[in-house]
Write a protein that holds these residues in place. Structure first.
Motif, mmCIF file in Angstrom:
data_model
loop_
_atom_site.group_PDB
_atom_site.id
_atom_site.type_symbol
_atom_site.label_atom_id
_atom_site.label_comp_id
_atom_site.label_asym_id
_atom_site.label_seq_id
_atom_site.Cartn_x
_atom_site.Cartn_y
_atom_site.Cartn_z
ATOM 1 N N ALA A 182 0.614 -0.774 0.151
ATOM 2 C CA ALA A 182 -0.357 0.045 -0.182
ATOM 3 C C ALA A 182 1.083 1.136 0.613
ATOM 4 N N ALA A 183 1.756 1.378 1.122
ATOM 5 C CA ALA A 183 2.659 2.668 0.891
ATOM 6 C C ALA A 183 3.832 2.219 -0.713
ATOM 7 N N ARG A 184 4.027 1.264 -0.712
ATOM 8 C CA ARG A 184 5.041 1.494 -2.182
ATOM 9 C C ARG A 184 3.919 2.206 -3.748
ATOM 10 N N SER A 185 2.163 1.603 -3.557
ATOM 11 C CA SER A 185 1.241 1.891 -4.208
ATOM 12 C C SER A 185 1.345 3.378 -4.203
ATOM 13 N N ASP A 186 1.221 4.455 -2.930
ATOM 14 C CA ASP A 186 1.235 4.826 -2.543
ATOM 15 C C ASP A 186 2.502 6.312 -3.428
ATOM 16 N N LEU A 187 3.301 5.783 -3.279
ATOM 17 C CA LEU A 187 4.668 6.718 -3.842
ATOM 18 C C LEU A 187 4.815 6.924 -5.442
ATOM 19 N N VAL A 188 4.406 5.665 -5.602
ATOM 20 C CA VAL A 188 4.454 5.680 -6.977
ATOM 21 C C VAL A 188 3.500 6.269 -7.380
ATOM 22 N N GLN A 189 2.255 6.297 -6.996
ATOM 23 C CA GLN A 189 1.604 6.818 -7.452
ATOM 24 C C GLN A 189 1.283 8.636 -7.210
ATOM 25 N N THR A 190 2.039 9.114 -6.235
ATOM 26 C CA THR A 190 2.000 10.588 -5.939
ATOM 27 C C THR A 190 3.243 10.384 -6.593
ATOM 28 N N VAL A 191 4.266 9.976 -6.311
ATOM 29 C CA VAL A 191 5.921 10.748 -6.097
ATOM 30 C C VAL A 191 6.090 10.250 -7.889
ATOM 31 N N ILE A 192 6.802 9.300 -8.080
ATOM 32 C CA ILE A 192 7.660 8.354 -8.767
ATOM 33 C C ILE A 192 6.981 8.307 -10.020
ATOM 34 N N ALA A 193 5.338 8.455 -10.423
ATOM 35 C CA ALA A 193 5.520 8.579 -11.815
ATOM 36 C C ALA A 193 4.936 10.311 -11.845
ATOM 37 N N PRO A 194 4.493 10.893 -11.239
ATOM 38 C CA PRO A 194 4.889 12.264 -11.948
ATOM 39 C C PRO A 194 5.859 12.499 -12.207
ATOM 40 N N ALA A 195 7.239 11.909 -11.271
ATOM 41 C CA ALA A 195 8.294 12.862 -11.485
ATOM 42 C C ALA A 195 8.834 11.851 -12.559
ATOM 43 N N LEU A 196 8.625 10.850 -12.995
ATOM 44 C CA LEU A 196 9.018 10.083 -14.062
ATOM 45 C C LEU A 196 8.267 10.733 -15.715
ATOM 46 N N ALA A 197 7.396 11.366 -15.766
ATOM 47 C CA ALA A 197 6.293 12.428 -16.169
ATOM 48 C C ALA A 197 6.760 13.440 -16.808
ATOM 49 N N GLU A 198 7.281 14.244 -15.773
ATOM 50 C CA GLU A 198 8.445 14.944 -16.372
ATOM 51 C C GLU A 198 9.360 14.797 -16.890
ATOM 52 N N GLY A 199 10.126 13.761 -16.743
ATOM 53 C CA GLY A 199 11.281 13.416 -16.822
ATOM 54 C C GLY A 199 12.355 13.868 -16.291
ATOM 55 N N ARG A 200 11.910 13.664 -14.774
ATOM 56 C CA ARG A 200 13.094 13.747 -13.927
ATOM 57 C C ARG A 200 13.624 12.188 -13.571
ATOM 58 N N VAL A 201 15.028 12.240 -13.288
ATOM 59 C CA VAL A 201 15.308 11.507 -12.684
ATOM 60 C C VAL A 201 14.450 11.029 -10.938
#
Length: 155
Positions: free
Chosen positions: A15-34
């Motif tokens: 659950a924690a990982r899913s939330d992190l992917v949805q709120t932090v990781i996926a948006p950052a990757l979509a912006e082209g960030r590392v």
């Protein structure tokens, strides 16, 4: 101090990982960030499958759902015997959490799982190195994996 069973523990981590992917990781990757993370799906495999003995199918399907299929381009594994890791934690004054307080045999199973991990993008680092040398080794791997982002980075 609340006892949590192995399956419940898995679901909490997922659950924690899913939330992190949805709120932090996926948006950052979509912006082209590392994105650099200190743990991801591999840690769940090591601790919940090897350490806790949960069914690999359950853990891997759960990880796939929680990460939305994201895979790291680079995984750095810090190889260190559990006895030395625990001694460092104690010497550093780290407050021991539930996982830290697990048996040495538990931590050996986790370590052996990590040691067996190989593949494209997986790099093992000798965590017995002095901290500054280990940091330089880690940054060297990051720079090699993504020179377009870290060509001029100083470690």
């Amino acid at each position: 101090d609340h006892p949590v069973g192995p399956l419940a523990e898995l679901f909490l981590y997922l659950a924690a990982r899913s939330d992190l992917v949805q709120t932090v990781i996926a948006p950052a990757l979509a912006e082209g960030r590392v994105v650099i993370s200190d743990r991801f799906a591999l840690s769940t495999e090591a601790y919940q499958m090897a350490g806790r003995g949960l069914d690999p199918v359950v853990v891997k399907v759960g990880n796939e759902a929680a990460t939305q299929g994201l895979q790291p381009d680079l995984t750095l594994i810090l190889d260190l015997a559990p006895e030395l890791g625990q001694a460092r934690q104690i010497a550093g004054g780290k407050l021991q959490d539930r996982l830290d307080r697990e048996s040495l045999e538990f931590h050996r199973r986790v370590m052996n799982y990590y040691l067996a991990v190989q593949g494209s993008g997986v790099r093992h680092l000798d965590a017995r190195l002095p901290p500054d040398q280990l940091l330089q080794a880690a940054w060297g791997e990051v720079r090699r994996a993504a020179p377009e982002h870290f060509q001029s980075a100083v470690g």
